[in-house]
Design an enzyme around this catalytic site. Sequence first.
Site, PDB file in Angstrom:
ATOM      1  N   ARG A  19      55.575  76.745  65.718  1.00 46.53           N
ATOM      2  CA  ARG A  19      54.727  75.789  65.004  1.00 46.53           C
ATOM      3  C   ARG A  19      53.557  76.504  64.331  1.00 46.53           C
ATOM      4  O   ARG A  19      52.839  77.277  64.968  1.00 46.53           O
ATOM      5  CB  ARG A  19      54.221  74.718  65.966  1.00 46.53           C
ATOM      6  N   SER A  60      57.269  56.657  68.178  1.00 45.14           N
ATOM      7  CA  SER A  60      56.714  57.176  66.936  1.00 45.14           C
ATOM      8  C   SER A  60      57.628  58.120  66.168  1.00 45.14           C
ATOM      9  O   SER A  60      57.431  58.320  64.972  1.00 45.14           O
ATOM     10  CB  SER A  60      55.390  57.893  67.217  1.00 45.14           C
ATOM     11  N   THR A  98      45.050  53.735  71.345  1.00 36.55           N
ATOM     12  CA  THR A  98      44.284  54.864  70.824  1.00 36.55           C
ATOM     13  C   THR A  98      43.304  54.400  69.761  1.00 36.55           C
ATOM     14  O   THR A  98      43.508  53.384  69.095  1.00 36.55           O
ATOM     15  CB  THR A  98      45.224  55.927  70.230  1.00 36.55           C
ATOM     16  N   LYS A 145      44.203  56.783  65.594  1.00 39.14           N
ATOM     17  CA  LYS A 145      45.218  56.574  64.561  1.00 39.14           C
ATOM     18  C   LYS A 145      44.734  55.480  63.608  1.00 39.14           C
ATOM     19  O   LYS A 145      43.952  55.760  62.719  1.00 39.14           O
ATOM     20  CB  LYS A 145      46.568  56.284  65.213  1.00 39.14           C
ATOM     21  N   THR A 160      33.474  64.687  80.383  1.00 35.67           N
ATOM     22  CA  THR A 160      32.335  64.246  79.574  1.00 35.67           C
ATOM     23  C   THR A 160      32.781  63.122  78.640  1.00 35.67           C
ATOM     24  O   THR A 160      33.852  63.193  78.038  1.00 35.67           O
ATOM     25  CB  THR A 160      31.792  65.415  78.747  1.00 35.67           C
ATOM     26  N   THR A 187      59.714  67.732  70.663  1.00 33.91           N
ATOM     27  CA  THR A 187      59.201  66.426  70.252  1.00 33.91           C
ATOM     28  C   THR A 187      60.342  65.455  69.974  1.00 33.91           C
ATOM     29  O   THR A 187      60.243  64.259  70.282  1.00 33.91           O
ATOM     30  CB  THR A 187      58.318  66.576  69.010  1.00 33.91           C
TER      31      THR A 187
END
Length: 407
Positions: A21, A189, A245, A248, A278, A363
Site C-alpha cells: 500500500r 462498505s 462515526t 465520514k 485522551t 480488506t
Amino acid sequence: MKFEQHFASALENLHSEGRYRTFIDIARESGNFPHALWKNPNGEEKPVTVWCGNDYLGMGQHPVVLSAMHDAIDSVGAGSGGTRNISGTTFYHKALENELADLHGKEQALLFTSAYVANDATLSTMYKILPGLIFYSDEFNHASIIEGMRRNGGPKRVFRHNNIKDLRKLLESDDPAVPKIIAFESIYSMDGDFGRIKEICNLADEFNALTYLDEVHAVGMYGPRGGGVSEKNDLMARVDIINGTLAKAYGTMGGYIAANQKICDAIRSYAPGFIFTTSLPPSIAAGAQASVSFLKENQNLRKELQTKAAILKIRLKGLGLPVLDHQSHIVPVVVGNPVHTKKLSDKLLEDFSIYVQPINFPTVPRGTERLRFTPSPVHSTQDTCHLISALDELWSQCALNRAEMAS
C-alpha cells in the site's frame, strides 16, 4: 536473530503479490472539495480530484462546521487536556453525546476517538460484564468488530454474510441460558450492500440476544434525520447498541456508541480503550455536534448524494464495467487482480489527475480487488464526465482487455 531480514521478507511478500500500500500525499482545498493538491514523487504539487474519500457529504468544509470549530478554539484552545476521567470532559463533549443520543433515540451516547476504537473497546469489554457471552458475527464485519471480539477471549460464531438461516442454526446450537450478542453492519462498505436488520432483530428477540449494529457508512446519509439505515427502516428502537462515526458523513473525527444508560455507563466504567485515552479536542467535538445538528434538519445533501451515486453507476454500467450495485451510495468496480488494480489506480492519478485508491486483500477477498468510488454532492457533472472518459480509455489499456479484467 536477524530481525531486519524478517521485516524485509514480510514487505517483499506484499510487493510480490501487488498488495503493498502506497500513501498518496494530498492537501484538500477547503471550499473546493473534492479537489486537492497532490505531491508527486518528484515533489511537484499537482491538482487532483478525490474519488475515494469518506467525507461523503462534504461536511468537512461546511461553514456551519468550520464556524463551530473556530469558535471553540477561540474559547478554550486546542487540546482537551486529558482523558475523559481526568479533566478531558468538556461542555462540548457532553453536548455532542446528547446530540448523538437524540439522533438514535437512545438514553445515552458515549464518545470515542474513532469508530474503530468504539467497536474494539465496547466489544472487547462486553465479556467482562456478561461472563460466558457468545458473539455471533457476520463474516464480512469490519476489522474493528473482529478485533474487539477476538480480544474479549470468549467464544465466537461467524455466520455467512447476511445469511439468516445460518445465523439461526448457530443460535439454535448454543445453550439458551448463555448470554448472546449479534454483531453486524447496516452497510458493508466494500460491496455497498445492506445488512438484514429486521430479520436479525427478529432472531435476537427469539433467542434473547443483544444486537450490536455498526452504522458508520450510513449515519448522516440515511433516515429522515440521518440516523442511518435503522432509522430509515424504523428499526432503531429494536437495536440495543448502535455504533457510528463522525469521520465520514459528518466530516470531522471520532466515533461513538448509543444505547441505554446502563450499557453506556458500564462501557464507560470498564473499557480501557475509553478510560485511558485522551479525549477528542473540544474544537472537533464542537464541529461534530454542529454537523450532526445541521444534518438532522437538512435532507438536500442526502438526496443529492443518492442522485450522484445512481448517475455514476448508470454511466459505468453503460461502459460495460463490472459495478456492484446494491442501491447504496458506494460504487465498487471489481477488477479482480491486485496488480491490475494498482496499475489502473496509478494511471488514473498520473495521466488524468483522478485519485482513487486500490482496494486489495485483506480488506476484500482475493480475486475481488477493486476500485471503490465514493461520489458526493460536491462532485460536479464535469468531474463525473472526466472520470467516465478516463475509465473508458484505461479499461482497454494497461495490457488488458475488459473481459480479462472482469474475470
